[in-house]
Write a protein that holds these residues in place. Structure first.
Motif, short mmCIF file in Angstrom:
data_model
loop_
_atom_site.label_atom_id
_atom_site.label_comp_id
_atom_site.label_asym_id
_atom_site.label_seq_id
_atom_site.Cartn_x
_atom_site.Cartn_y
_atom_site.Cartn_z
N ARG A 1 -28.70 0.70 5.55
CA ARG A 1 -30.05 0.53 6.04
C ARG A 1 -30.92 1.73 5.63
O ARG A 1 -32.05 1.55 5.20
N MET A 2 -30.39 2.94 5.80
CA MET A 2 -31.14 4.13 5.44
C MET A 2 -31.45 4.14 3.94
O MET A 2 -32.58 4.43 3.54
N THR A 3 -30.47 3.79 3.13
CA THR A 3 -30.66 3.79 1.69
C THR A 3 -31.79 2.84 1.30
O THR A 3 -32.69 3.19 0.53
N GLN A 4 -31.76 1.65 1.86
CA GLN A 4 -32.80 0.66 1.53
C GLN A 4 -34.17 1.11 2.02
O GLN A 4 -35.16 0.99 1.29
N ALA B 1 -33.44 13.05 5.94
CA ALA B 1 -33.36 14.03 7.02
C ALA B 1 -33.93 13.46 8.32
O ALA B 1 -33.33 13.60 9.39
N LYS B 2 -35.07 12.79 8.22
CA LYS B 2 -35.69 12.17 9.41
C LYS B 2 -34.79 11.07 9.98
O LYS B 2 -34.59 10.97 11.18
N TYR B 3 -34.25 10.26 9.10
CA TYR B 3 -33.39 9.16 9.53
C TYR B 3 -32.18 9.70 10.28
O TYR B 3 -31.82 9.22 11.36
N LEU B 4 -31.54 10.73 9.72
CA LEU B 4 -30.36 11.30 10.35
C LEU B 4 -30.71 12.00 11.67
O LEU B 4 -29.93 11.92 12.63
N GLU B 5 -31.86 12.65 11.72
CA GLU B 5 -32.29 13.30 12.96
C GLU B 5 -32.50 12.27 14.06
O GLU B 5 -32.06 12.45 15.20
N VAL B 6 -33.18 11.19 13.74
CA VAL B 6 -33.42 10.13 14.72
C VAL B 6 -32.09 9.51 15.14
O VAL B 6 -31.86 9.24 16.33
N HIS B 7 -31.20 9.28 14.19
CA HIS B 7 -29.89 8.71 14.49
C HIS B 7 -29.13 9.62 15.47
O HIS B 7 -28.52 9.15 16.43
#
Length: 67
Positions: A1-4, A33-39
């Motif tokens: 999902r993050m990649t897409q 970085a934002k995606y991982l932080e939110v995750h």
């Protein structure tokens, strides 16, 4: 999902070059970085809520006298 999601946001649909541009690369780095932080934040919050639920269930069981 993050990649897409990050690819859709940072890389134009029609490639002009085979390599990522500097701007695309920076955009992808920030997006990931934002995606991982939110995750991570969501994981911590869900864990917190789960612990609160467990504590509430324990209190309710103690209040009714059931084990």
């Amino acid at each position: 999902r993050m990649t897409q999601a990050c690819h859709r946001k940072c890389v134009p649909p029609h490639y002009k070059e085979s390599e990522l541009s500097k701007g695309e690369s920076v955009c992808l780095d920030r997006c990931v970085a934002k995606y991982l932080e939110v995750h991570e934040r969501m994981g911590k919050k869900l864990t917190e809520l789960s612990l609160q639920d467990e504590e509430l269930l324990k209190r309710m069981q103690q209040g009714t006298g059931t084990a």
